[in-house]
Design a protein around this motif. Structure first.
Motif, PDB file in Angstrom:
ATOM      1  N   ALA A  45       0.671   8.988  -2.084  1.00 53.47           N
ATOM      2  CA  ALA A  45      -0.137  10.016  -2.741  1.00 53.47           C
ATOM      3  C   ALA A  45      -1.205  10.553  -1.796  1.00 53.47           C
ATOM      4  O   ALA A  45      -1.468  11.761  -1.755  1.00 53.47           O
ATOM      5  CB  ALA A  45      -0.781   9.440  -4.007  1.00 53.47           C
ATOM      6  N   VAL A  46      -1.813   9.674  -0.995  1.00 52.58           N
ATOM      7  CA  VAL A  46      -2.834  10.093  -0.024  1.00 52.58           C
ATOM      8  C   VAL A  46      -2.253  11.060   1.000  1.00 52.58           C
ATOM      9  O   VAL A  46      -2.902  12.032   1.401  1.00 52.58           O
ATOM     10  CB  VAL A  46      -3.435   8.856   0.695  1.00 52.58           C
ATOM     11  CG1 VAL A  46      -4.355   9.259   1.829  1.00 52.58           C
ATOM     12  CG2 VAL A  46      -4.161   7.952  -0.305  1.00 52.58           C
ATOM     13  N   VAL A  95     -10.726   2.894  -3.086  1.00 50.76           N
ATOM     14  CA  VAL A  95      -9.612   3.854  -3.134  1.00 50.76           C
ATOM     15  C   VAL A  95      -9.121   4.088  -1.709  1.00 50.76           C
ATOM     16  O   VAL A  95      -9.919   4.348  -0.803  1.00 50.76           O
ATOM     17  CB  VAL A  95     -10.084   5.193  -3.756  1.00 50.76           C
ATOM     18  CG1 VAL A  95      -8.974   6.229  -3.724  1.00 50.76           C
ATOM     19  CG2 VAL A  95     -10.577   4.967  -5.177  1.00 50.76           C
ATOM     20  N   LEU A  96      -7.810   4.019  -1.514  1.00 53.30           N
ATOM     21  CA  LEU A  96      -7.257   4.300  -0.191  1.00 53.30           C
ATOM     22  C   LEU A  96      -7.331   5.794   0.079  1.00 53.30           C
ATOM     23  O   LEU A  96      -6.983   6.611  -0.774  1.00 53.30           O
ATOM     24  CB  LEU A  96      -5.816   3.810  -0.093  1.00 53.30           C
ATOM     25  CG  LEU A  96      -5.608   2.305  -0.308  1.00 53.30           C
ATOM     26  CD1 LEU A  96      -4.153   1.929  -0.065  1.00 53.30           C
ATOM     27  CD2 LEU A  96      -6.548   1.470   0.540  1.00 53.30           C
ATOM     28  N   SER A 150     -10.236   2.284   3.078  1.00 54.63           N
ATOM     29  CA  SER A 150     -10.633   2.211   1.674  1.00 54.63           C
ATOM     30  C   SER A 150     -12.075   2.689   1.533  1.00 54.63           C
ATOM     31  O   SER A 150     -12.969   2.210   2.237  1.00 54.63           O
ATOM     32  CB  SER A 150     -10.505   0.771   1.175  1.00 54.63           C
ATOM     33  OG  SER A 150     -10.968   0.660  -0.155  1.00 54.63           O
ATOM     34  N   TYR A 165       0.812  -1.224   0.000  1.00 52.84           N
ATOM     35  CA  TYR A 165       0.000   0.000   0.000  1.00 52.84           C
ATOM     36  C   TYR A 165       0.845   1.274   0.000  1.00 52.84           C
ATOM     37  O   TYR A 165       0.303   2.374  -0.113  1.00 52.84           O
ATOM     38  CB  TYR A 165      -0.936   0.032   1.204  1.00 52.84           C
ATOM     39  CG  TYR A 165      -1.973  -1.070   1.237  1.00 52.84           C
ATOM     40  CD1 TYR A 165      -2.705  -1.398   0.101  1.00 52.84           C
ATOM     41  CD2 TYR A 165      -2.215  -1.776   2.402  1.00 52.84           C
ATOM     42  CE1 TYR A 165      -3.658  -2.411   0.136  1.00 52.84           C
ATOM     43  CE2 TYR A 165      -3.171  -2.780   2.443  1.00 52.84           C
ATOM     44  CZ  TYR A 165      -3.890  -3.094   1.318  1.00 52.84           C
ATOM     45  OH  TYR A 165      -4.839  -4.087   1.348  1.00 52.84           O
ATOM     46  N   GLU A 191       2.850   2.848  -2.089  1.00 51.35           N
ATOM     47  CA  GLU A 191       2.799   3.776  -3.225  1.00 51.35           C
ATOM     48  C   GLU A 191       1.491   4.574  -3.242  1.00 51.35           C
ATOM     49  O   GLU A 191       1.500   5.801  -3.372  1.00 51.35           O
ATOM     50  CB  GLU A 191       2.983   3.033  -4.544  1.00 51.35           C
ATOM     51  CG  GLU A 191       3.093   3.977  -5.727  1.00 51.35           C
ATOM     52  CD  GLU A 191       3.515   3.268  -7.010  1.00 51.35           C
ATOM     53  OE1 GLU A 191       3.443   3.918  -8.058  1.00 51.35           O
ATOM     54  OE2 GLU A 191       3.929   2.083  -6.962  1.00 51.35           O
ATOM     55  N   GLU A 192       0.370   3.883  -3.088  1.00 48.58           N
ATOM     56  CA  GLU A 192      -0.913   4.589  -3.097  1.00 48.58           C
ATOM     57  C   GLU A 192      -1.030   5.518  -1.880  1.00 48.58           C
ATOM     58  O   GLU A 192      -1.519   6.645  -1.985  1.00 48.58           O
ATOM     59  CB  GLU A 192      -2.069   3.591  -3.120  1.00 48.58           C
ATOM     60  CG  GLU A 192      -3.417   4.249  -3.333  1.00 48.58           C
ATOM     61  CD  GLU A 192      -4.565   3.264  -3.529  1.00 48.58           C
ATOM     62  OE1 GLU A 192      -5.716   3.730  -3.594  1.00 48.58           O
ATOM     63  OE2 GLU A 192      -4.326   2.036  -3.624  1.00 48.58           O
ATOM     64  N   MET A 193      -0.550   5.069  -0.734  1.00 44.08           N
ATOM     65  CA  MET A 193      -0.651   5.889   0.473  1.00 44.08           C
ATOM     66  C   MET A 193       0.270   7.106   0.423  1.00 44.08           C
ATOM     67  O   MET A 193      -0.047   8.147   1.001  1.00 44.08           O
ATOM     68  CB  MET A 193      -0.363   5.052   1.719  1.00 44.08           C
ATOM     69  CG  MET A 193      -1.512   4.114   2.093  1.00 44.08           C
ATOM     70  SD  MET A 193      -3.083   4.979   2.432  1.00 44.08           S
ATOM     71  CE  MET A 193      -2.634   5.909   3.888  1.00 44.08           C
TER      72      MET A 193
END
Length: 160
Positions: free
Chosen positions: A26-27, A75-76, A71, A20, A22-24
């Motif tokens: 951005a978050v 989407v995270l 989620s 997670y 990479e996605e986090m």
């Protein structure tokens, strides 16, 4: 005690995994997320290392690090976490800037406290900056009350 997947009305809370990061990243990229806590947005590499440590746990008997990503519709959008020692859990939550103001932190924190209570946790604690009104509202919604006690970082202890 281990973090297990659970759901609330709108959210899925997924046990933290290194994939997670990479996605986090951005978050968690908005600098305004760090206005009360300090620090700066983590890179993917920094989050990867952090998540490796968090998923490994503290290595101390009787202490548990429980971490979930939040989620919303696949989407995270943030995370919740708890450090559990004995019957007490210190909890925290962060929702990415793009998803704030939608009740996500409130819903996730309430879900977390309910999950922890089902596991036998008797006392919940959170540290909230005295000027962070939104986090104070989340803490109150999760059943915590301000104690007036400040820690070394100037954050107020909330408990319930």
């Amino acid at each position: 005690m281990i973090a297990t997947k659970f759901s609330t009305e709108r959210l899925e809370l997924l046990p933290l995994a290194v994939e997670y990061a990479e996605e986090m990243a951005a978050v968690l990229a908005a600098p305004e997320l760090y206005g009360f806590t300090g620090g700066e947005p983590p890179s993917v590499e920094q989050l990867t290392q952090r998540y490796q440590k968090q998923t490994a746990g503290p290595g101390r008997p009787g202490e548990y690090w429980l971490n979930w990503v939040i989620s919303l519709d696949g989407v995270l959008v943030g995370y919740v976490q708890a450090t559990v020692i004995g019957a007490e859990a210190e909890i925290a939550w962060v929702v990415g800037a793009d998803w704030q103001g939608r009740g996500i932190a409130r819903e996730a924190a309430i879900g977390l406290t309910e999950w922890l209570r089902k596991q036998g946790t008797e006392r919940l604690v959170a540290q909230v900056h005295p000027e962070h009104v939104a986090s104070a509202k989340v803490a109150a919604a999760a059943g915590l009350e301000a104690t007036g006690e400040l820690d070394d970082d100037g954050e107020e202890r909330w408990q319930g």
